[in-house]
Design a protein around this motif. Structure first.
Motif, mmCIF file in Angstrom:
data_model
loop_
_atom_site.group_PDB
_atom_site.id
_atom_site.type_symbol
_atom_site.label_atom_id
_atom_site.label_comp_id
_atom_site.label_asym_id
_atom_site.label_seq_id
_atom_site.Cartn_x
_atom_site.Cartn_y
_atom_site.Cartn_z
ATOM 1 N N PRO A 1 6.352 6.459 12.600
ATOM 2 C CA PRO A 1 5.470 5.634 11.405
ATOM 3 C C PRO A 1 5.118 7.177 10.287
ATOM 4 C CG PRO A 1 3.812 5.460 13.517
ATOM 5 C CD PRO A 1 5.545 6.807 13.963
ATOM 6 N N VAL A 2 4.773 6.231 9.227
ATOM 7 C CA VAL A 2 4.543 6.877 8.399
ATOM 8 C C VAL A 2 3.137 5.545 8.159
ATOM 9 C CG1 VAL A 2 3.579 7.815 6.011
ATOM 10 C CG2 VAL A 2 6.558 8.170 7.677
ATOM 11 N N MET A 3 1.454 6.442 8.460
ATOM 12 C CA MET A 3 1.144 5.684 7.976
ATOM 13 C C MET A 3 -0.080 5.904 6.718
ATOM 14 S SD MET A 3 0.590 3.835 10.969
ATOM 15 C CE MET A 3 -0.785 2.924 10.399
ATOM 16 N N ARG A 4 -0.660 4.691 6.409
ATOM 17 C CA ARG A 4 -1.807 4.760 5.552
ATOM 18 C C ARG A 4 -2.942 4.283 5.070
ATOM 19 N NH1 ARG A 4 -4.852 4.803 0.511
ATOM 20 N NH2 ARG A 4 -4.188 4.539 -1.340
ATOM 21 N N SER A 5 -4.037 5.071 4.989
ATOM 22 C CA SER A 5 -4.678 4.432 5.168
ATOM 23 C C SER A 5 -5.820 3.631 4.390
ATOM 24 C CB SER A 5 -5.708 4.500 6.611
ATOM 25 O OG SER A 5 -5.385 5.390 7.607
ATOM 26 N N PHE A 6 -6.672 2.283 4.289
ATOM 27 C CA PHE A 6 -7.616 2.606 2.619
ATOM 28 C C PHE A 6 -8.758 2.405 3.967
ATOM 29 C CE2 PHE A 6 -3.500 0.893 2.243
ATOM 30 C CZ PHE A 6 -2.805 1.209 0.702
ATOM 31 N N GLU A 7 -9.471 3.024 3.324
ATOM 32 C CA GLU A 7 -10.934 2.932 3.832
ATOM 33 C C GLU A 7 -12.378 2.259 3.128
ATOM 34 O OE1 GLU A 7 -14.239 5.648 3.177
ATOM 35 O OE2 GLU A 7 -13.773 6.701 4.814
ATOM 36 N N VAL A 8 -11.959 1.051 4.079
ATOM 37 C CA VAL A 8 -13.083 -0.055 3.934
ATOM 38 C C VAL A 8 -14.639 0.639 3.912
ATOM 39 C CG1 VAL A 8 -13.567 -2.053 3.787
ATOM 40 C CG2 VAL A 8 -11.396 -1.632 4.244
ATOM 41 N N SER A 9 -14.719 1.032 4.447
ATOM 42 C CA SER A 9 -16.391 1.821 5.111
ATOM 43 C C SER A 9 -16.357 2.979 5.595
ATOM 44 C CB SER A 9 -17.894 0.311 5.092
ATOM 45 O OG SER A 9 -16.591 0.438 7.468
ATOM 46 N N ASP A 10 -17.334 3.904 5.865
ATOM 47 C CA ASP A 10 -17.726 5.051 7.010
ATOM 48 C C ASP A 10 -17.277 4.676 8.614
ATOM 49 O OD1 ASP A 10 -18.795 6.585 4.812
ATOM 50 O OD2 ASP A 10 -20.236 5.758 5.452
ATOM 51 N N GLU A 11 -16.853 3.225 8.429
ATOM 52 C CA GLU A 11 -16.550 3.021 10.127
ATOM 53 C C GLU A 11 -15.330 2.389 10.069
ATOM 54 O OE1 GLU A 11 -17.707 4.370 12.820
ATOM 55 O OE2 GLU A 11 -19.196 5.580 10.807
ATOM 56 N N PHE A 12 -14.475 2.027 8.871
ATOM 57 C CA PHE A 12 -13.605 0.952 8.980
ATOM 58 C C PHE A 12 -12.457 0.827 8.663
ATOM 59 C CE2 PHE A 12 -11.751 -3.368 7.999
ATOM 60 C CZ PHE A 12 -11.504 -3.424 9.309
ATOM 61 N N ASP A 13 -11.116 1.216 8.568
ATOM 62 C CA ASP A 13 -10.411 1.117 7.875
ATOM 63 C C ASP A 13 -9.034 0.891 7.932
ATOM 64 O OD1 ASP A 13 -10.803 3.918 6.888
ATOM 65 O OD2 ASP A 13 -10.549 4.880 8.599
ATOM 66 N N PHE A 14 -8.341 0.309 6.989
ATOM 67 C CA PHE A 14 -7.454 -1.489 7.432
ATOM 68 C C PHE A 14 -6.081 0.041 6.802
ATOM 69 C CE2 PHE A 14 -4.323 -3.468 4.756
ATOM 70 C CZ PHE A 14 -3.943 -4.388 5.603
ATOM 71 N N ASP A 15 -5.315 -0.176 7.523
ATOM 72 C CA ASP A 15 -4.331 0.791 8.020
ATOM 73 C C ASP A 15 -2.784 -0.531 7.970
ATOM 74 O OD1 ASP A 15 -6.123 2.931 9.017
ATOM 75 O OD2 ASP A 15 -5.696 1.855 11.318
ATOM 76 N N LEU A 16 -1.929 0.698 7.196
ATOM 77 C CA LEU A 16 -0.305 -0.057 7.271
ATOM 78 C C LEU A 16 0.219 1.152 7.224
ATOM 79 C CD1 LEU A 16 -0.821 -1.813 2.917
ATOM 80 C CD2 LEU A 16 -0.626 -3.150 5.765
ATOM 81 N N GLY A 17 1.669 1.118 7.845
ATOM 82 C CA GLY A 17 2.613 1.669 7.913
ATOM 83 C C GLY A 17 4.139 0.941 8.106
ATOM 84 N N LEU A 18 4.969 1.555 7.958
ATOM 85 C CA LEU A 18 6.628 1.649 8.217
ATOM 86 C C LEU A 18 7.017 3.392 8.526
ATOM 87 C CD1 LEU A 18 7.084 0.701 4.797
ATOM 88 C CD2 LEU A 18 6.986 -0.378 6.092
#
Length: 213
Positions: free
Chosen positions: A102-119
């Motif tokens: 998979p190739v992942m794309r992360s969106f940093e919500v905060s310093d301790e939390f990332d939202f991840d999407l992947g295909l």
């Protein structure tokens, strides 16, 4: 020669600094598609493996993963009036060694939390396949399926397809993700039979050793 070696060492150190090894494990809800008189339901399985996380850019990463995963389906038999079939359902388990990319794309919500999407894509090799037949009287029996490309076999060994992944990562290390895998390969060895393709929804917990920073 010395300059070349120093350049390779420097490049390797940068690559290793951006890459980490991780472990992952979770549960499967699997069901393969097949046109028949049986009513198919999802079957619970599990998966576990290792992955390699390599970051490129600020928010992208590739995560090649090698895992052991159990797919399959639960089949309820269709009973006609006057039938003496004692079997209520079959639980068919397909056990794969699988490579995913998979190739992942992360969106940093905060310093301790990332939202991840992947295909990504996956390729699996069927190491064994078996069934449990559960009867109406409470008894059960077990057996093995034949794997291969002959007309007498039940499943082809090679499976491949596409996948999508969604979830979040805490503290850059601990991940919780859902993934759906859609098989493209026809696993039926007989050309005239209906196409048989795997489908699998997973929920996994993963841990990356080392920081992404």
């Amino acid at each position: 020669m010395k300059k070349i070696l120093l350049t390779l060492l420097f490049t390797s150190s940068i690559t290793l600094a951006k890459a980490q090894v991780g472990i992952t494990a979770g549960g499967n809800m699997a069901k393969y598609s097949y046109t028949s008189n049986a009513d198919r339901k999802s079957m619970f399985g599990f998966n576990g493996g290792l992955f390699y996380n390599h970051n490129f850019g600020e928010n992208f990463a590739i995560q090649p993963e090698l895992s052991y995963t159990i797919k399959g389906a639960t089949l309820y038999t269709e009973i006609f009036i006057g039938s003496n079939n004692p079997v209520m359902k079959y639980q068919n388990r397909l056990k794969y060694v699988q490579f995913s990319l998979p190739v992942m794309r992360s969106f940093e919500v905060s310093d301790e939390f990332d939202f991840d999407l992947g295909l990504g894509v996956f390729v699996g090799y069927l190491t064994s396949a078996n069934y449990t037949a559960k009867n109406f009287d409470g008894t059960s029996s077990k057996g093995d399926f034949k794997i291969g490309n002959a007309a007498t076999d039940s499943f082809k060994a090679l499976d491949y397809g596409a996948s999508a992944k969604i979830g979040f990562t805490m503290s850059k290390t601990l991940g919780f993700h859902f993934r759906y895998e859609a098989g493209i390969a026809d696993l039926s060895p007989t050309p005239n039979d209906p196409k048989l393709k795997t489908g699998n929804t997973t929920f996994n917990i993963s841990y990356i050793f080392g920081s992404k920073d």
